[in-house]
Design an enzyme around this catalytic site. Structure first.
Site, short mmCIF file in Angstrom:
data_model
loop_
_atom_site.label_atom_id
_atom_site.label_comp_id
_atom_site.label_asym_id
_atom_site.label_seq_id
_atom_site.Cartn_x
_atom_site.Cartn_y
_atom_site.Cartn_z
N ARG A 257 0.85 -1.18 0.00
CA ARG A 257 0.00 0.00 0.00
C ARG A 257 0.89 1.24 0.00
O ARG A 257 2.03 1.21 0.46
CB ARG A 257 -0.91 0.02 1.23
CG ARG A 257 -1.83 -1.20 1.35
CD ARG A 257 -2.65 -1.12 2.60
NE ARG A 257 -3.55 -2.25 2.77
CZ ARG A 257 -3.27 -3.36 3.44
NH1 ARG A 257 -2.09 -3.48 4.04
NH2 ARG A 257 -4.14 -4.34 3.54
N LYS A 281 -1.89 -1.79 7.99
CA LYS A 281 -3.10 -1.22 8.57
C LYS A 281 -3.35 -1.83 9.95
O LYS A 281 -3.01 -2.98 10.21
CB LYS A 281 -4.29 -1.50 7.65
CG LYS A 281 -4.18 -0.83 6.30
CD LYS A 281 -5.31 -1.22 5.38
CE LYS A 281 -6.64 -0.69 5.83
NZ LYS A 281 -7.72 -0.98 4.85
N HIS A 353 -3.10 2.04 -5.96
CA HIS A 353 -3.72 0.78 -5.56
C HIS A 353 -3.96 -0.15 -6.76
O HIS A 353 -4.20 -1.34 -6.58
CB HIS A 353 -5.04 1.06 -4.84
CG HIS A 353 -5.23 0.24 -3.61
ND1 HIS A 353 -4.39 0.33 -2.51
CD2 HIS A 353 -6.15 -0.72 -3.29
CE1 HIS A 353 -4.81 -0.50 -1.58
NE2 HIS A 353 -5.86 -1.17 -2.02
N ARG A 356 -1.69 -3.08 -6.77
CA ARG A 356 -2.10 -4.11 -5.83
C ARG A 356 -3.20 -4.99 -6.43
O ARG A 356 -3.15 -6.22 -6.34
CB ARG A 356 -2.57 -3.44 -4.54
CG ARG A 356 -2.82 -4.36 -3.37
CD ARG A 356 -3.05 -3.50 -2.13
NE ARG A 356 -3.54 -4.26 -1.00
CZ ARG A 356 -2.76 -4.90 -0.14
NH1 ARG A 356 -1.45 -4.89 -0.31
NH2 ARG A 356 -3.29 -5.56 0.87
N HIS A 379 -4.29 -9.50 3.90
CA HIS A 379 -5.65 -9.19 4.33
C HIS A 379 -5.95 -9.94 5.61
O HIS A 379 -5.67 -11.13 5.73
CB HIS A 379 -6.66 -9.62 3.25
CG HIS A 379 -6.70 -8.70 2.08
ND1 HIS A 379 -7.10 -9.10 0.82
CD2 HIS A 379 -6.38 -7.38 1.95
CE1 HIS A 379 -7.04 -8.09 -0.02
NE2 HIS A 379 -6.59 -7.04 0.64
N TYR A 388 -11.63 -10.53 -5.88
CA TYR A 388 -10.75 -10.84 -7.01
C TYR A 388 -11.18 -12.09 -7.75
O TYR A 388 -10.70 -12.35 -8.86
CB TYR A 388 -9.30 -10.98 -6.52
CG TYR A 388 -8.76 -9.68 -5.98
CD1 TYR A 388 -8.56 -8.59 -6.82
CD2 TYR A 388 -8.47 -9.53 -4.63
CE1 TYR A 388 -8.09 -7.39 -6.33
CE2 TYR A 388 -7.99 -8.34 -4.13
CZ TYR A 388 -7.81 -7.27 -4.98
OH TYR A 388 -7.35 -6.07 -4.49
#
Length: 410
Positions: A257, A281, A353, A356, A379, A388
């Site tokens: 990110r 994150k 992004h 990614r 994630h 995805y």
């Protein structure tokens, strides 16, 4: 701050403080031309302090605001420059304990509760800097709308009806996404108020929600060929190009990110084990492999172009002050420049992004499972990765039912 000092006459700014401030900027690689301009601003401010009898110990933002009033008809560029100089100088004086930091008693009730809320987001919730920047303005606007006129808060400000009416009034003419984010911020603020004891019950559930259908769209992504073209567009014959080349590789090969690249520090690179420590994150700290191609690009930038700096960040600004990049927006700017050089036009916001998304798309089309993609993208929930599956078009064709032919539909 009071504009006059009853203790005695003000002598303005001592020359040693101005010199110390400029020396600090000089070590941050500001040019002498820029330093001369800043010196002129501070000299004028010193004369103003003396004329207004403002003592150094009483210096704060209100004094600088009074000084800036003389520039009512000045060009906007000059106003921005002088204000930036004064803010930086005041921060220097406070850092050197020459001028005291503002205390809670100096703050209005609105400023105090807003500061406490931002601390709650950072420390208690562990939100990333970018998320705090999203939530903060919505709550600042709400608090400002509840100002009683003297910095205090209206009696019924923290009431479900007041909060709901604010949401409805400020959502008119706005996009659904803007309204959704405002509702999320207000719900978060309600929970904060309850934990602080400002409300007898948690008003979280009383703030209307804005529906957003999960996974209703197919993610926009870059193909491997497009990603390679963007990487190749970086001019590796220049220091800026070599820095941007390393950043683009981190985006494309590791799917980092933008905020994770900005936060990367020298100690996060483990050269012997070929690993990077990523601060992700939610204050998550994870180790990812460092491919040789990416490692070589970073090593070349560090050896030839980064230069000495007090900052521990890997990637620095190209101009003074030579400190770490300001935030994720700086990475987005680098990516948009690459798009312009390659002749591409991104189909959505958040261009960084797209790398990614492109990495995940390439993986799933080569047979990787959702679990494997979630591990690479780090994630915490596989629900974030499930979208995805929509880009595996060939696999989806295998399970799609045939379209009814003429006479075949009932």
């Amino acid at each position: 701050m009071k504009a006059t000092n009853t203790v005695g006459a003000s002598d303005g700014l001592p020359a040693r403080h101005i010199a110390g401030f400029l020396d600090r900027l000089r070590t941050a690689r500001y040019s002498e031309v820029t330093l001369c301009k800043k010196r002129r601003v501070l000299s004028a401010f010193s004369r103003w302090m003396k004329s207004r009898n403002v003592a150094l110990g009483n210096l704060d933002e209100s004094a600088t605001a009074l000084f800036m009033e003389r520039l009512t008809d000045a060009p906007a560029d000059r106003v921005r420059f002088e204000l930036a100089v004064l803010r930086l100088f005041l921060a220097y004086l406070r850092g050197e304990a020459i001028v005291r930091l503002p205390t809670v008693s100096d703050q209005s009730a609105i400023a105090h509760i807003y500061g406490r809320y931002l601390d709650y987001l950072r420390q208690d919730r562990g939100l990333a800097k970018n998320s705090v920047l999203v939530y903060g303005p919505f709550i600042r606007d709400f608090l400002n709308s509840q100002d009683a006129g003297d910095g205090s808060i209206l009696p019924n400000a923290f009431d479900a009806v007041t909060i709901r009416n604010h949401l409805l009034a400020h959502s008119k003419g706005r996009s659904g996404e803007y309204t959704r984010l405002m509702a999320v911020a207000l719900r978060s603020f309600c929970h904060f108020l309850f934990l602080r004891g400002d409300t007898p019950r948690d008003l979280y559930e009383l703030v209307p929600t804005v529906r957003k259908w999960r996974q209703s769209t197919v993610p926009t992504f870059l193909t491997p060929e497009q990603a390679d073209a963007l990487i190749a567009s970086a001019d590796r014959s220049t220091p800026c190009g070599r820095r941007d080349y390393a950043i683009l590789l981190l985006l494309a090969r590791l799917g980092l990110r933008a905020g994770e690249i900005v936060a990367l520090e020298l100690g996060d690179i483990h050269w012997r084990s070929a690993e990077l420590v990523i601060h992700g994150k939610g204050q998550m700290v994870e180790h990812v492999p460092l491919p040789s191609e990416v490692g070589e690009a970073i090593a070349m930038y560090l050896r030839d172009d980064r230069c000495a700096s007090a900052s521990r960040r890997v990637f620095l600004r190209m101009w003074a002050p030579r400190v770490g990049l300001a935030g994720p927006a700086a990475i987005g700017h680098i990516v948009r420049q690459a798009f312009a050089r390659a002749g591409f036009r991104p189909a959505c916001r958040g261009a960084a992004h797209l790398f990614r998304h492109g990495l995940a798309t390439t993986m799933i089309r080569h047979g990787a499972s959702i679990v494997e993609i979630a591990e690479v993208l780090r994630h915490r929930s596989q629900d974030s990765t499930a979208i995805y599956a929509k880009v595996a078009f060939e696999d989806l064709r295998g399970v799609a039912r045939s379209w009814p032919t003429v006479g075949g539909a009932i």
